[in-house]
Design a protein around this motif. Structure first.
Motif, PDB file in Angstrom:
ATOM      1  N   VAL A   1      55.364 -34.536  -8.468  1.00 23.11           N
ATOM      2  CA  VAL A   1      54.953 -35.250  -7.250  1.00 23.11           C
ATOM      3  C   VAL A   1      55.412 -34.453  -6.038  1.00 23.11           C
ATOM      4  O   VAL A   1      56.595 -34.104  -5.936  1.00 23.11           O
ATOM      5  N   THR A   2      54.480 -34.129  -5.163  1.00 22.58           N
ATOM      6  CA  THR A   2      54.805 -33.413  -3.924  1.00 22.58           C
ATOM      7  C   THR A   2      54.769 -34.392  -2.758  1.00 22.58           C
ATOM      8  O   THR A   2      53.769 -35.089  -2.537  1.00 22.58           O
ATOM      9  N   VAL A   3      55.871 -34.508  -2.009  1.00 23.45           N
ATOM     10  CA  VAL A   3      55.988 -35.425  -0.872  1.00 23.45           C
ATOM     11  C   VAL A   3      55.822 -34.632   0.419  1.00 23.45           C
ATOM     12  O   VAL A   3      56.590 -33.693   0.678  1.00 23.45           O
TER      13      VAL A   3
ATOM     14  N   TRP B   1      53.466 -37.898   6.462  1.00 17.86           N
ATOM     15  CA  TRP B   1      52.514 -39.011   6.299  1.00 17.86           C
ATOM     16  C   TRP B   1      51.250 -38.730   7.078  1.00 17.86           C
ATOM     17  O   TRP B   1      51.297 -38.297   8.248  1.00 17.86           O
TER      18      TRP B   1
END
Length: 211
Positions: free
Chosen positions: A173-175, A178
């Motif tokens: 998972v790449t954060v 936003w």
């Protein structure tokens, strides 16, 4: 009084036999009854019992249990001597699990009237003495027509087989920053246009011209 019944001209052999037979009364009766029992015969007398039972292969270095088993199996080996079963039984007495491959069963077929031996030597040290012992025993139990062409020692290990398996999985998972979702705005569209014009006038002052 003379203690001997032999005449004075008796030979040394006759006197030795007299001395030997004179001691028979001292031998317990239960020992005499056990002399022909391979499992009860006194250990020092086992070689003599093996000779009396026509044991073909004998080694004083064998463990006591092996020597007694060889004598006990002697009758059954001689009863079928010259057969495949006799060879297997003779080698089984020594503690070997044996497989005989006769010439028609070999791949490719071997020379007629030949056979080879595959011996499970589990628990035995594989040395030149081992091969010699197997060869002598097999030759003594086989028939005259058949010829032993080879000996193969096979080692087998008996153990529990345990298998294990593991499955490993995961997600990457790449954060990131936003990002708002797409925004749609509906309404009247109004356009305005502005136009600007600028004029520049330069006035220079000076002396009046001479008439």
């Amino acid at each position: 009084m003379c203690d001997r019944l032999l005449p004075p001209n008796a030979t040394a052999l006759e006197r030795a036999l007299e001395d030997t037979t004179a001691r028979l009364d001292a031998v317990p009766a239960e020992v005499i009854r056990s002399l022909w029992d391979p499992w009860a015969c006194p250990e020092p007398l086992l070689p003599w019992l093996a000779w009396a039972c026509s044991v073909d292969e004998w080694d004083d270095a064998w463990p006591e249990a092996t020597r007694r088993r060889v004598i006990a199996d002697s009758y059954s080996v001689h009863a079928v001597k010259g057969t495949v079963g006799a060879v297997k039984r003779a080698l089984a007495s020594l503690g070997y699990d044996t497989r005989l491959v006769e010439w028609p069963e070999d791949d490719p077929p071997a020379d007629p009237y030949t056979f080879r031996v595959e011996v499970d030597v589990m628990g035995h040290a594989v040395t030149n003495r081992t091969y010699a012992e197997i060869e002598r025993t097999a030759r003594a139990a086989k028939n005259v027509r058949s010829h032993l062409t080879g000996i193969r020692a096979v080692g087998r290990v008996d153990a529990a087989l345990r298998l294990g398996a593991a499955c490993h999985g995961g997600d990457v998972v790449t954060v990131g920053p936003w990002t708002p979702p797409e925004v749609r705005v509906s309404g009247p569209l109004r356009l305005a246009v502005l136009s600007t014009a600028v004029e520049t006038i330069t006035v220079r002052a000076g002396e009046a011209p001479t008439p």
